[in-house]
Each structure stands twice: as structure tokens, then as C-alpha cells.
Motif scaffolding. Structure first.
Motif, PDB file in Angstrom:
ATOM      1  N   THR A 243       9.905  16.904   1.268  1.00 52.49           N
ATOM      2  CA  THR A 243      11.256  16.668   1.771  1.00 52.49           C
ATOM      3  C   THR A 243      11.407  15.193   2.125  1.00 52.49           C
ATOM      4  O   THR A 243      10.446  14.417   2.030  1.00 52.49           O
ATOM      5  CB  THR A 243      11.551  17.496   3.045  1.00 52.49           C
ATOM      6  N   ARG A 244      12.588  14.817   2.556  1.00 53.01           N
ATOM      7  CA  ARG A 244      12.826  13.451   3.033  1.00 53.01           C
ATOM      8  C   ARG A 244      12.437  13.386   4.508  1.00 53.01           C
ATOM      9  O   ARG A 244      13.229  13.702   5.389  1.00 53.01           O
ATOM     10  CB  ARG A 244      14.288  13.077   2.854  1.00 53.01           C
ATOM     11  N   GLN A 245      11.210  12.983   4.748  1.00 55.19           N
ATOM     12  CA  GLN A 245      10.786  12.834   6.140  1.00 55.19           C
ATOM     13  C   GLN A 245      11.513  11.678   6.821  1.00 55.19           C
ATOM     14  O   GLN A 245      11.600  11.635   8.044  1.00 55.19           O
ATOM     15  CB  GLN A 245       9.270  12.607   6.220  1.00 55.19           C
ATOM     16  N   VAL A 246      12.032  10.758   6.028  1.00 56.65           N
ATOM     17  CA  VAL A 246      12.843   9.647   6.541  1.00 56.65           C
ATOM     18  C   VAL A 246      14.055   9.481   5.632  1.00 56.65           C
ATOM     19  O   VAL A 246      14.028   9.871   4.466  1.00 56.65           O
ATOM     20  CB  VAL A 246      12.046   8.321   6.601  1.00 56.65           C
ATOM     21  N   ASP A 247      15.122   8.914   6.166  1.00 54.85           N
ATOM     22  CA  ASP A 247      16.314   8.633   5.378  1.00 54.85           C
ATOM     23  C   ASP A 247      16.514   7.140   5.154  1.00 54.85           C
ATOM     24  O   ASP A 247      17.514   6.726   4.563  1.00 54.85           O
ATOM     25  CB  ASP A 247      17.553   9.206   6.071  1.00 54.85           C
ATOM     26  N   THR A 248      15.567   6.338   5.628  1.00 57.92           N
ATOM     27  CA  THR A 248      15.601   4.885   5.497  1.00 57.92           C
ATOM     28  C   THR A 248      14.306   4.439   4.845  1.00 57.92           C
ATOM     29  O   THR A 248      13.250   5.030   5.101  1.00 57.92           O
ATOM     30  CB  THR A 248      15.718   4.221   6.888  1.00 57.92           C
ATOM     31  N   VAL A 249      14.357   3.413   3.992  1.00 63.27           N
ATOM     32  CA  VAL A 249      13.120   2.856   3.445  1.00 63.27           C
ATOM     33  C   VAL A 249      12.310   2.271   4.611  1.00 63.27           C
ATOM     34  O   VAL A 249      12.815   1.450   5.380  1.00 63.27           O
ATOM     35  CB  VAL A 249      13.404   1.758   2.404  1.00 63.27           C
ATOM     36  N   ILE A 250      11.066   2.705   4.739  1.00 68.55           N
ATOM     37  CA  ILE A 250      10.200   2.242   5.827  1.00 68.55           C
ATOM     38  C   ILE A 250       9.099   1.364   5.241  1.00 68.55           C
ATOM     39  O   ILE A 250       8.317   1.809   4.400  1.00 68.55           O
ATOM     40  CB  ILE A 250       9.564   3.416   6.591  1.00 68.55           C
ATOM     41  N   ASN A 251       9.054   0.094   5.666  1.00 73.02           N
ATOM     42  CA  ASN A 251       8.028  -0.851   5.250  1.00 73.02           C
ATOM     43  C   ASN A 251       7.165  -1.206   6.464  1.00 73.02           C
ATOM     44  O   ASN A 251       7.680  -1.372   7.567  1.00 73.02           O
ATOM     45  CB  ASN A 251       8.637  -2.162   4.737  1.00 73.02           C
ATOM     46  N   ARG A 252       5.883  -1.364   6.256  1.00 73.32           N
ATOM     47  CA  ARG A 252       5.017  -1.876   7.326  1.00 73.32           C
ATOM     48  C   ARG A 252       5.159  -3.394   7.363  1.00 73.32           C
ATOM     49  O   ARG A 252       5.033  -4.065   6.343  1.00 73.32           O
ATOM     50  CB  ARG A 252       3.554  -1.495   7.051  1.00 73.32           C
ATOM     51  N   CYS A 253       5.453  -3.940   8.533  1.00 73.94           N
ATOM     52  CA  CYS A 253       5.676  -5.385   8.652  1.00 73.94           C
ATOM     53  C   CYS A 253       4.348  -6.103   8.859  1.00 73.94           C
ATOM     54  O   CYS A 253       3.958  -6.457   9.977  1.00 73.94           O
ATOM     55  CB  CYS A 253       6.631  -5.690   9.802  1.00 73.94           C
ATOM     56  N   ARG A 254       3.666  -6.293   7.745  1.00 73.01           N
ATOM     57  CA  ARG A 254       2.412  -7.039   7.724  1.00 73.01           C
ATOM     58  C   ARG A 254       2.223  -7.552   6.304  1.00 73.01           C
ATOM     59  O   ARG A 254       3.022  -7.236   5.418  1.00 73.01           O
ATOM     60  CB  ARG A 254       1.242  -6.142   8.132  1.00 73.01           C
ATOM     61  N   LYS A 255       1.191  -8.334   6.078  1.00 72.55           N
ATOM     62  CA  LYS A 255       0.955  -8.854   4.739  1.00 72.55           C
ATOM     63  C   LYS A 255       0.803  -7.700   3.754  1.00 72.55           C
ATOM     64  O   LYS A 255       0.305  -6.629   4.106  1.00 72.55           O
ATOM     65  CB  LYS A 255      -0.298  -9.734   4.728  1.00 72.55           C
ATOM     66  N   LYS A 256       1.236  -7.948   2.508  1.00 78.89           N
ATOM     67  CA  LYS A 256       1.206  -6.904   1.494  1.00 78.89           C
ATOM     68  C   LYS A 256      -0.179  -6.278   1.395  1.00 78.89           C
ATOM     69  O   LYS A 256      -1.193  -6.969   1.383  1.00 78.89           O
ATOM     70  CB  LYS A 256       1.605  -7.474   0.129  1.00 78.89           C
ATOM     71  N   GLY A 257      -0.193  -4.954   1.307  1.00 77.92           N
ATOM     72  CA  GLY A 257      -1.453  -4.235   1.174  1.00 77.92           C
ATOM     73  C   GLY A 257      -1.196  -2.841   0.660  1.00 77.92           C
ATOM     74  O   GLY A 257      -0.064  -2.482   0.291  1.00 77.92           O
ATOM     75  N   ASP A 258      -2.234  -2.031   0.630  1.00 78.45           N
ATOM     76  CA  ASP A 258      -2.099  -0.664   0.156  1.00 78.45           C
ATOM     77  C   ASP A 258      -1.371   0.192   1.191  1.00 78.45           C
ATOM     78  O   ASP A 258      -1.491  -0.019   2.400  1.00 78.45           O
ATOM     79  CB  ASP A 258      -3.476  -0.056  -0.114  1.00 78.45           C
ATOM     80  N   ALA A 259      -0.633   1.182   0.695  1.00 74.19           N
ATOM     81  CA  ALA A 259      -0.009   2.207   1.534  1.00 74.19           C
ATOM     82  C   ALA A 259       0.840   1.599   2.640  1.00 74.19           C
ATOM     83  O   ALA A 259       0.538   1.746   3.830  1.00 74.19           O
ATOM     84  CB  ALA A 259      -1.088   3.127   2.122  1.00 74.19           C
TER      85      ALA A 259
END
Length: 585
Positions: A243-259
């Protein structure tokens, strides 16, 4: 009679379809060839993010500026393919303040709207975010349907006179007197393959110019022409939740990495991604631990993911391009910019140009740049209009209304149908025939299926791409046979059975790395429905019981309890969602 310049485009992904549309709108004769269905390669295996540019605002500001500009254009010309979910770059308690500030400043330098939210404000927008959220940056990210967008571009290209050939693999690039003059293609044999030549035949297609828009496969096409195209394919794994556990795109605010990203997409959420360089865009190991890592890491952002059902996983290959002399060793450091390779200038081989690198969000800009280049080569002065002319389905969004009364559909189904069809809803859904729901998970009705069959023939995977039928929670368990039945009576039993089997096999590919818990139960049910009850598995072989999840706990000699191949003394052990418990296949 005046000669109309002709162009052969290799590649039916977003860029190839965009180029075909652009050139056809300018009045050129265009043929596009694709080895599989449209979106067969990287485009059909992306996480569905419509970039705001925020992900590149620190590391690659040129790409960030292109993304926000194209983001705005696609909202206008492809509204029926885009959902403006918004995005959040989320800072957790242990994430550095310095990077958060650089991200904020980078967004503003690149003209990306950015608003700082407190942790409480971020959780008001997305209640399932972890309580460890410190603050967030809100940006105009969105979700885009790559299948719908590519089909719309291809359809518009055909409307302007282009020839679109799927299941037509390029087997050779024709070079005569030191110049590329066309390609040789092999049309795939078998029922349901949508091409204009007889199946199983080889055809030479000649053109005034050839465009290599094959992404991660660009190096292979270059080899056929005798030139080097230095693509560095990079594999990324994605996981689809129930399902849609979120309705907004969620990004981790740190340098690019996995997951580090969650994208709400239609009725699901897609978790991404990894960045691992591979040698071959089609032959690379499927690392099953990546699925576990994706869920474990992103559960730190959205804790309920740890208990959610995974319905499938898939891998895509990014067509990264490293200009000669760069010497980059880490694929995450390679620019996401795109590059136009003029083989006449670079390799003394006129007649062919390659377009490499880039991102889905900038596909239209890439198409415009290479179309300008090709037109200059051919002496054509017509300009580009793809930024102003809406794609089929997006011409008039006033059609997006409640269709329950007008079409006799339940409100949610009517709404989903109209979201997919856009301004084509009246044309497709107004029918005198019964219009039952064929795919309950994705709310796809018979009218949509029949409309897709008109364009795709008996290829049910092409129908899936056009409608999303079979892409929901049951992964086709309750609708694959219904879709197949819609092929009758225009196709015979042999054709229908082959198309049904191809669709089921394609669905299984993504399920086989999510065989634990309810996902395993659904896969077993699908097998019973299609393999046993309907005799689709004509040669059943269930002698290898190790192919199934081990399930129950067993005791070792030392008294330690194990689940699958992971010890329950391992702190990561989670009662059946462990690596061994998941991936006993």
C-alpha cells in the motif's frame, strides 16, 4: 518531388519515444525500433520519481536546474501521467546539520522551491514518519507513470506519421562507404508481437540518420557500428510495498547512498535504491540481501515498513556515462547529466548520433537537444514544440471528474480510470457494452483493457504497461486469466494461452524475491489458481521443497533456534522476514 529526411531511432524507452515524437512533429519520416515492449529497459524499471532537482542540488547543480525546469513542463504537457505528491528531505537526529543547510542553499540556488518544516510539521504531513525526525525540507517532487508517458509519446509520434516497431531487435548497424545508412532488425516470432513486418523475419531499415537512444545498451549498438560508447551501467534495486505507506516522496537528507528514498506510486510505495556498477545491462547477479537491506534501512524513516507486505522487487540499470579522461571509480560520483555523441565529429563516422546518460525527468529535454542536432545535420529548419503541445490524454484535464453516474462505475474505479486516461476517458469509457472491472487491485475495467488490446494486439504485457492491470497486490492472481479471456474471440486459443503464460511469467519474476509471510501465501495461491486449477503449469515439478520458504523454527544441536538460514540469536532476526526466511527460493 522533395525528399523527406528519414531518421531511425533505436530504443523504445522514454528518450527514444520522446525523440520519435519530436522529430515526427517536425515533419520528418521516423521509424523507432525496440527489442522488447516499450519501456523494456531502464525506463520500465525506475522508481517513478519526477525529480524536483532536490536530490542533485548539492552534488550536480546543472542537473538539478534541468530537473526543475522539466518538472514544470511535464506537469503541463503530461498531467495525466503525473501526481504532484510533493517531497520531503528528512533529517533524523543523527544526520549532520551542515549537509541539511547545504541542501537547502543548493535548492534555492537552483530555483527549486524549498520550505523548512519542523519535525512536528513534517509528521503532520506524513504521520507515519519516525519520531526521530528533526526537521525536513519540502520540495515539489512528484510521481510519474513511465509506462503511460512512453506510450503517450509513441502514440503521438504515430499520429504524426512515425512507424513504431516493438519486438524488433537490432542485429547489425549498416555501414557503407564509411557512413551509417541504417540497421538490420530481427522481428521476434510468436503471437502478439506488435510489428509491421512478418514475425520471425529479418529486415534492413535504411535512413538518412540513425539515433542510438538505447541507454545502458548504447555500447552494444556502438560496437555494431565500430565505435566506442563508454556507458557504465549501474544497477539499482527497488522494492514494491502493498500500500501507500506515505503520500509524499520521502528522501533521507544525507549524502547519496543506498536505501534513501520512498516514492508513493499509484496504490503502492516503491523503496529505492542501490548503486552498483555491473558489466552487462542484462546479465548481473540478483543480490537478494538487497531487498532485506532496503526494508531495514527505510524502516528507520517510516517504521511501519518493517511490518508491511512486500509484493515484488525489481532491478533497473542506469545508463551512466563517463566522458573519456574523467577517471571516476565510484558510480555514485558520475554525473547524471546527458551527453550527445556526434560520431561524425568524434569518430569520423557520419550518419549516427548517440544520446547517453541523463534521467527520466529530463527525457523531453534530451529529445529536444538531439532532435535539434539531427535537424541541423539534415538541413531541416522546423523547431521543437514538445514543451507546449500536450500529450494524448492531457489536452483537457476538466474531464477528471467523478464518472460514477455517467459510466455506471463505482466512484473509486471511475476516478482511477479517468486519472489514467485523462482527456481520453470519454472516448474509451463510453461504451454500450457491459464494462465490469477486470483488475480489482488497480481498478481497471474491460473498456480500458479492450482499448489497450487495440494498440497492443495479443501481447498482454503490453496491455499491462498501458493499463497497470495485474500490477496490484495480487500480482495478477485474480486478473491474468480475465485479461487473457478478453483476447477472445479475435485471437485463437493457442495465441491466448501463450499470451497468458508470458504475463504470468513476467509477474513471477518480481515476486520470487519476496517469498515470505503473506507474499509467500499470495504466490502459493497464484500457483494453485493458474498452475493447478487452470492447468497453466503443464509440467508441474514440486519435488524441490527447498524452493519454498522454510517457515517454522527448528532447533540446532547447540539448542539455538533458527529461522530459515538466519539464527534467531542474530539481532536482525525478525520471525520470518529474515534473509533466510525470505529467500529460500
Amino acid at each position: 518531388m522533395t525528399h523527406t529526411p528519414t531518421v531511425l531511432v533505436i530504443g523504445g524507452g522514454s528518450t527514444g519515444c520522446g525523440i520519435a515524437r519530436d522529430l515526427a512533429m517536425r515533419g520528418l519520416g521516423v521509424t523507432l525500433v525496440e527489442q522488447g515492449n516499450l519501456t523494456h529497459g531502464t525506463t520500465g524499471r525506475m522508481h517513478g520519481l519526477l525529480h524536483s532537482g532536490g536530490r542533485y542540488a548539492v552534488s550536480d547543480q546543472a542537473s538539478a536546474r534541468e530537473c526543475i525546469e522539466e518538472n514544470r513542463i511535464l506537469r503541463e504537457i503530461a498531467g495525466h501521467c503525473v501526481e504532484m505528491t510533493g517531497g520531503l528531505f528528512v533529517q533524523l537526529e543523527d544526520d549532520p546539520d551542515e549537509y541539511f543547510q547545504r541542501k537547502l542553499e543548493g535548492c534555492r540556488e537552483c530555483d527549486i522551491p524549498a520550505e523548512v518544516l519542523t519535525g512536528e510539521e513534517a509528521r503532520e504531513r506524513e504521520p507515519y514518519l519516525t519520531r526521530e525526525v528533526k526537521r525536513a525540507i519540502a520540495v515539489p517532487d512528484g510521481a510519474v507513470d513511465p509506462f503511460r508517458l512512453c506510450v503517450a509519446n509513441a502514440a503521438d509520434a504515430e499520429e504524426h506519421g512515425a512507424r513504431i516497431e516493438t519486438h524488433a531487435a537490432v542485429t547489425d548497424v549498416l555501414v557503407e562507404d564509411g557512413e551509417v545508412v541504417g540497421v538490420e532488425v530481427e522481428h521476434e516470432s510468436g503471437p502478439g508481437k506488435r510489428n509491421h513486418a512478418e514475425s520471425g523475419t529479418t529486415e534492413q531499415i535504411r535512413a538518412d540518420h540513425v539515433v542510438n537512444a538505447t541507454g545502458a545498451w548504447a555500447g552494444r549498438v556502438g560496437e555494431m557500428a565500430g565505435v566506442d560508447v563508454e556507458v557504465r551501467p549501474s544497477k539499482g534495486v527497488m522494492v514494491i510495498m502493498n500500500t501507500r505507506q506515505v503520500d509524499t516522496v520521502i528522501n533521507r537528507c544525507r549524502k547519496k547512498g543506498d536505501a534513501d528514498i520512498i516514492v508513493p506510486h499509484e496504490t503502492t510505495a516503491i523503496l529505492g535504491t542501490t548503486d552498483v556498477e555491473v558489466d552487462d545491462p542484462e546479465d548481473y547477479p540478483e543480490e537478494r540481501w538487497e531487498v532485506d537491506m532496503m526494508i531495514e534501512e527505510l524502516s528507520g524513516l517510516v517504521p511501519i515498513l518493517a511490518d508491511a507486505r512486500t509484493i515484488r522487487s525489481f532491478w533497473g540499470v542506469r545508463p551512466l556515462y563517463e566522458p573519456p579522461g574523467t577517471g571516476t571509480t565510484d558510480p555514485t560520483d558520475i554525473t547524471r547529466d546527458f551527453f550527445l555523441l556526434d560520431h561524425e565529429v568524434r569518430d569520423s563516422l557520419p550518419g549516427m548520433t548517440s544520446i547517453v546518460g541523463g534521467k527520466f525527468t529530463t527525457y523531453r529535454l534530451m529529445a529536444e537537444k538531439i532532435s535539434n542536432h539531427v535537424c541541423e545535420k539534415l538541413g531541416v529548419t522546423a523547431g521543437c514544440h514538445t514543451a507546449e503541445e500536450p500529450l494524448p490524454g492531457s489536452e483537457d484535464f476538466s474531464v477528471l471528474r467523478n464518472y460514477m453516474d455517467e459510466f455506471g462505475l463505482r466512484s473509486p474505479i471511475g476516478r482511477r480510470s479517468v486519472q489514467r486516461l485523462g482527456s481520453r476517458a470519454d472516448e474509451v469509457l463510453k461504451t454500450d457494452e457491459p464494462n465490469p472491472t477486470i483488475c480489482d487491485c488497480e481498478a481497471v475495467t474491460r473498456a480500458e483493457i479492450q482499448d489497450a488490446i487495440e494498440g497492443a494486439g495479443s501481447d498482454l504485457n503490453a496491455v499491462r504497461i498501458r493499463t497497470r492491470a495485474s500490477m496490484g497486490n495480487c500480482q495478477g492472481g485474480f486478473c491474468c486469466h480475465r485479461m487473457a479471456s478478453e483476447l477472445h474471440p479475435r485471437h485463437d486459443e493457442e495465441t491466448v494461452s501463450a499470451a497468458w503464460d508470458e504475463l504470468v511469467q513476467e509477474r513471477w519474476k518480481g515476486e520470487r524475491h519476496a517469498l515470505w509471510g503473506e507474499g509467500l501465501s499470495q504466490a502459493a495461491l497464484n500457483y494453485q489458481l493458474h498452475g493447478t486449477t487452470m492447468s497453466l503449469d503443464r509440467e508441474p515439478d514440486v519435488s524441490d521443497l527447498s524452493a519454498f520458504d522454510s517457515g517454522a523454527e527448528t532447533a540446532t544441536d547447540g539448542g539455538e533456534r533458527t529461522i530459515g538460514s538466519r539464527s534467531s540469536s542474530d539481532p536482525r532476526s525478525d520471525g520470518g522476514r529474515s534473509k533466510g526466511g525470505r529467500h529460500g527460493d
